[in-house]
Design an enzyme around this catalytic site. Sequence first.
Site, PDB file in Angstrom:
ATOM      1  CB  THR A   1      -0.908  -0.009   1.259  1.00  0.00           C
ATOM      2  OG1 THR A   1      -1.662  -1.212   1.256  1.00  0.00           O
ATOM      3  CG2 THR A   1      -1.844   1.177   1.274  1.00  0.00           C
ATOM      4  CB  VAL A   2       3.228   2.642   2.463  1.00  0.00           C
ATOM      5  CG1 VAL A   2       4.070   3.905   2.604  1.00  0.00           C
ATOM      6  CG2 VAL A   2       2.117   2.634   3.507  1.00  0.00           C
TER       7      VAL A   2
ATOM      8  CB  ALA B   1      13.366  -5.260  -1.531  1.00  0.00           C
TER       9      ALA B   1
ATOM     10  CE  LYS C   1       2.399   2.308  11.996  1.00  0.00           C
ATOM     11  NZ  LYS C   1       1.239   1.745  11.218  1.00  0.00           N
TER      12      LYS C   1
ATOM     13  CD  GLU D   1       6.045  13.522  11.330  1.00  0.00           C
ATOM     14  OE1 GLU D   1       6.935  14.231  11.814  1.00  0.00           O
ATOM     15  OE2 GLU D   1       5.002  13.217  11.969  1.00  0.00           O
TER      16      GLU D   1
ATOM     17  CB  VAL E   1       3.551   8.777  14.845  1.00  0.00           C
ATOM     18  CG1 VAL E   1       2.544   9.229  15.893  1.00  0.00           C
ATOM     19  CG2 VAL E   1       4.583   7.848  15.479  1.00  0.00           C
TER      20      VAL E   1
ATOM     21  N   GLY F   1      -6.865   0.054   2.378  1.00  0.00           N
ATOM     22  CA  GLY F   1      -5.412   0.044   2.641  1.00  0.00           C
ATOM     23  C   GLY F   1      -5.062   0.548   4.029  1.00  0.00           C
TER      24      GLY F   1
ATOM     25  CG  ASP G   1      -1.182   0.874  14.241  1.00  0.00           C
ATOM     26  OD1 ASP G   1      -0.228   0.617  13.486  1.00  0.00           O
ATOM     27  OD2 ASP G   1      -1.772   1.971  14.239  1.00  0.00           O
TER      28      ASP G   1
ATOM     29  CE  LYS H   1      -0.107   4.530  13.879  1.00  0.00           C
ATOM     30  NZ  LYS H   1      -1.438   4.355  13.268  1.00  0.00           N
TER      31      LYS H   1
HETATM   32  P1  NAP Z   1       1.784  -3.975   2.867  1.00  0.00           P
HETATM   33  O1  NAP Z   1       0.755  -3.463   1.942  1.00  0.00           O
HETATM   34  O2  NAP Z   1       1.564  -5.275   3.546  1.00  0.00           O
HETATM   35  O3  NAP Z   1       3.169  -4.020   2.053  1.00  0.00           O
HETATM   36  C1  NAP Z   1       4.337  -4.602   2.549  1.00  0.00           C
HETATM   37  C2  NAP Z   1       5.337  -4.730   1.398  1.00  0.00           C
HETATM   38  O4  NAP Z   1       6.571  -5.235   1.899  1.00  0.00           O
HETATM   39  C3  NAP Z   1       4.905  -5.674   0.292  1.00  0.00           C
HETATM   40  O5  NAP Z   1       5.276  -5.169  -0.965  1.00  0.00           O
HETATM   41  C4  NAP Z   1       5.670  -6.964   0.585  1.00  0.00           C
HETATM   42  O6  NAP Z   1       6.002  -7.707  -0.565  1.00  0.00           O
HETATM   43  C5  NAP Z   1       6.942  -6.390   1.175  1.00  0.00           C
HETATM   44  N1  NAP Z   1       7.557  -7.345   2.102  1.00  0.00           N
HETATM   45  C6  NAP Z   1       7.062  -7.792   3.263  1.00  0.00           C
HETATM   46  N2  NAP Z   1       7.897  -8.653   3.832  1.00  0.00           N
HETATM   47  C7  NAP Z   1       8.958  -8.757   3.002  1.00  0.00           C
HETATM   48  C8  NAP Z   1      10.157  -9.508   3.010  1.00  0.00           C
HETATM   49  N3  NAP Z   1      10.435 -10.346   4.007  1.00  0.00           N
HETATM   50  N4  NAP Z   1      11.035  -9.352   1.980  1.00  0.00           N
HETATM   51  C9  NAP Z   1      10.766  -8.508   0.958  1.00  0.00           C
HETATM   52  N5  NAP Z   1       9.621  -7.756   0.904  1.00  0.00           N
HETATM   53  C10 NAP Z   1       8.737  -7.908   1.888  1.00  0.00           C
HETATM   54  O7  NAP Z   1       2.069  -2.927   4.035  1.00  0.00           O
HETATM   55  P2  NAP Z   1       1.797  -1.343   4.022  1.00  0.00           P
HETATM   56  O8  NAP Z   1       0.377  -1.075   4.396  1.00  0.00           O
HETATM   57  O9  NAP Z   1       2.336  -0.744   2.794  1.00  0.00           O
HETATM   58  O10 NAP Z   1       2.652  -0.907   5.300  1.00  0.00           O
HETATM   59  C11 NAP Z   1       4.045  -0.902   5.265  1.00  0.00           C
HETATM   60  C12 NAP Z   1       4.594  -0.280   6.542  1.00  0.00           C
HETATM   61  O11 NAP Z   1       4.078   1.051   6.660  1.00  0.00           O
HETATM   62  C13 NAP Z   1       4.192  -0.994   7.840  1.00  0.00           C
HETATM   63  O12 NAP Z   1       5.237  -0.892   8.767  1.00  0.00           O
HETATM   64  C14 NAP Z   1       2.988  -0.182   8.319  1.00  0.00           C
HETATM   65  O13 NAP Z   1       2.809  -0.245   9.705  1.00  0.00           O
HETATM   66  C15 NAP Z   1       3.402   1.196   7.898  1.00  0.00           C
HETATM   67  N6  NAP Z   1       2.307   2.143   7.706  1.00  0.00           N
HETATM   68  C16 NAP Z   1       1.248   1.804   6.927  1.00  0.00           C
HETATM   69  C17 NAP Z   1       0.241   2.723   6.725  1.00  0.00           C
HETATM   70  C18 NAP Z   1      -0.963   2.412   5.883  1.00  0.00           C
HETATM   71  O14 NAP Z   1      -1.903   3.212   5.869  1.00  0.00           O
HETATM   72  N7  NAP Z   1      -0.988   1.295   5.169  1.00  0.00           N
HETATM   73  C19 NAP Z   1       0.329   4.001   7.325  1.00  0.00           C
HETATM   74  C20 NAP Z   1       1.445   4.315   8.120  1.00  0.00           C
HETATM   75  C21 NAP Z   1       2.424   3.372   8.293  1.00  0.00           C
HETATM   76  P3  NAP Z   1       4.838  -8.376  -1.485  1.00  0.00           P
HETATM   77  O15 NAP Z   1       4.134  -7.224  -2.128  1.00  0.00           O
HETATM   78  O16 NAP Z   1       5.585  -9.197  -2.478  1.00  0.00           O
HETATM   79  O17 NAP Z   1       3.987  -9.163  -0.556  1.00  0.00           O
HETATM   80  N1  HSE Z   2      -2.995   0.425  10.343  1.00  0.00           N
HETATM   81  C1  HSE Z   2      -2.695   1.778  10.606  1.00  0.00           C
HETATM   82  C2  HSE Z   2      -3.952   2.519  10.960  1.00  0.00           C
HETATM   83  C3  HSE Z   2      -2.011   2.419   9.428  1.00  0.00           C
HETATM   84  O1  HSE Z   2      -5.040   1.964  10.747  1.00  0.00           O
HETATM   85  O2  HSE Z   2      -3.879   3.645  11.450  1.00  0.00           O
HETATM   86  C4  HSE Z   2      -1.477   3.798   9.739  1.00  0.00           C
HETATM   87  O3  HSE Z   2      -0.462   3.745  10.702  1.00  0.00           O
END
Ligand code: NAP
Ligand code: HSE
Length: 333
Positions: free
Chosen positions: A15-16, A45, A106, A130, A133, A188, A202, A206
């Site tokens: 997603t990110v 990666a 986080k 940044e 959180v 997402g 989560d 934070k």
């Molecule tokens: P996500 O959609 O699950 O994406 C994770 C990505 O990392 C995927 O592309 C996955 O590969 C890759 N990955 C995971 N494990 C791996 C490994 N062992 N080796 C190589 N690649 C690997 O997660 P996300 O929502 O983008 O969130 C990512 C981070 O941002 C997390 O720490 C989350 O807490 C933080 N975050 C998310 C949000 C939000 O709104 N989503 C907001 C703030 C912070 P594949 O695509 O091949 O599976």
């Molecule tokens: N899973 C987290 C949330 C993403 O719902 O706030 C943002 O950190």
Amino acid sequence: MSSTPVRVALLGAGTVGAAVARRLADRAEVFAGRVGAPLELTGIAVRDLGRPRDLSGVLPGLLTDDPGSLVDSADVVVEVMGGLQPARGLIERALAGGADVVTANKQLLAQHGVEIEALAEREGRSVAYEAAVVAAVPVMRTVRDALAGDEIRSISGIVNGSTNYVLDMVARLGVPFQDAVQQAGDRGYLEADPTEDLEGLDAAAKIVLLARAAWGVQVGMEDVQREGITGLTDADFEEARGTGQVIKLIASAWCSGPAADRRVEVAVRPTLVGAEHPFGLTREGTNLVIIDAESAGTLRLSGAGAGGDETASAVLGDLVNLARARVRAREAD
Ligand code: NAP
Ligand code: HSE
């Protein structure tokens, strides 16, 4: 403007990560102008090379399942894969190899951030987070930098977008709980393991990071008095509605006692608030953080707390700042 690029390794294209990659491609010239050198995305990666993903505009051939090699040749590593390992090992490898790091992770920071920041300091490198959180809302900077000359008394907030979305959908639109969770996932908002959101882990991570930034104390996840939203029943929502209130998952941190013997407490729990209170009016994936400081008084920061593009905004802000500092340091050498 330097022609030597700043090499950026992206770990994760979910997603990110995908939103970060698309934006880096779309806005390459703008970022180059702000940094003073081009940002060169050297690779992305992922775990599963065959998984369909939207990387429109991104140069083909950048995906790899070998994050280690990518890290070794980078100036800045952007970690948006999530989880504790291999994320921690890769971040430490990046710092030891002379790269700076941006992360949105986080859980990793709340559990191992002290060691990671100590390593960064020893290596003369930076770790910026940044996005970890409240995603798009610059709350870490506000607490750590903007209020560094003040005394923060308390921080309270809706700091998790997915649970706020679920609670809002159930209370306001009568959507069944599980359907609302599904919708939050479709947007997402949810973590790879949704129990982190639903059980308050989560939000706990934070508020731990905010408390450390506000008071310089070593609070950890084990210090958080924590309750999630999975135990809420239809009767709880009914009762709230009947009294003109809504249920919100509120994270809070407060400091008491004299400076020499400061006591910091942290909690995450479902809380009844008036439907017209600023927390009650915070809908869908929006977050709201209220900071009470001795001189500044009450500050409210509100905005998107989750989502790919919204989180990418904060990730890219950190990336531009770290890359700009590297270019300046290069020029000063
Ligand atoms: P996500 O959609 O699950 O994406 C994770 C990505 O990392 C995927 O592309 C996955 O590969 C890759 N990955 C995971 N494990 C791996 C490994 N062992 N080796 C190589 N690649 C690997 O997660 P996300 O929502 O983008 O969130 C990512 C981070 O941002 C997390 O720490 C989350 O807490 C933080 N975050 C998310 C949000 C939000 O709104 N989503 C907001 C703030 C912070 P594949 O695509 O091949 O599976
Ligand atoms: N899973 C987290 C949330 C993403 O719902 O706030 C943002 O950190």
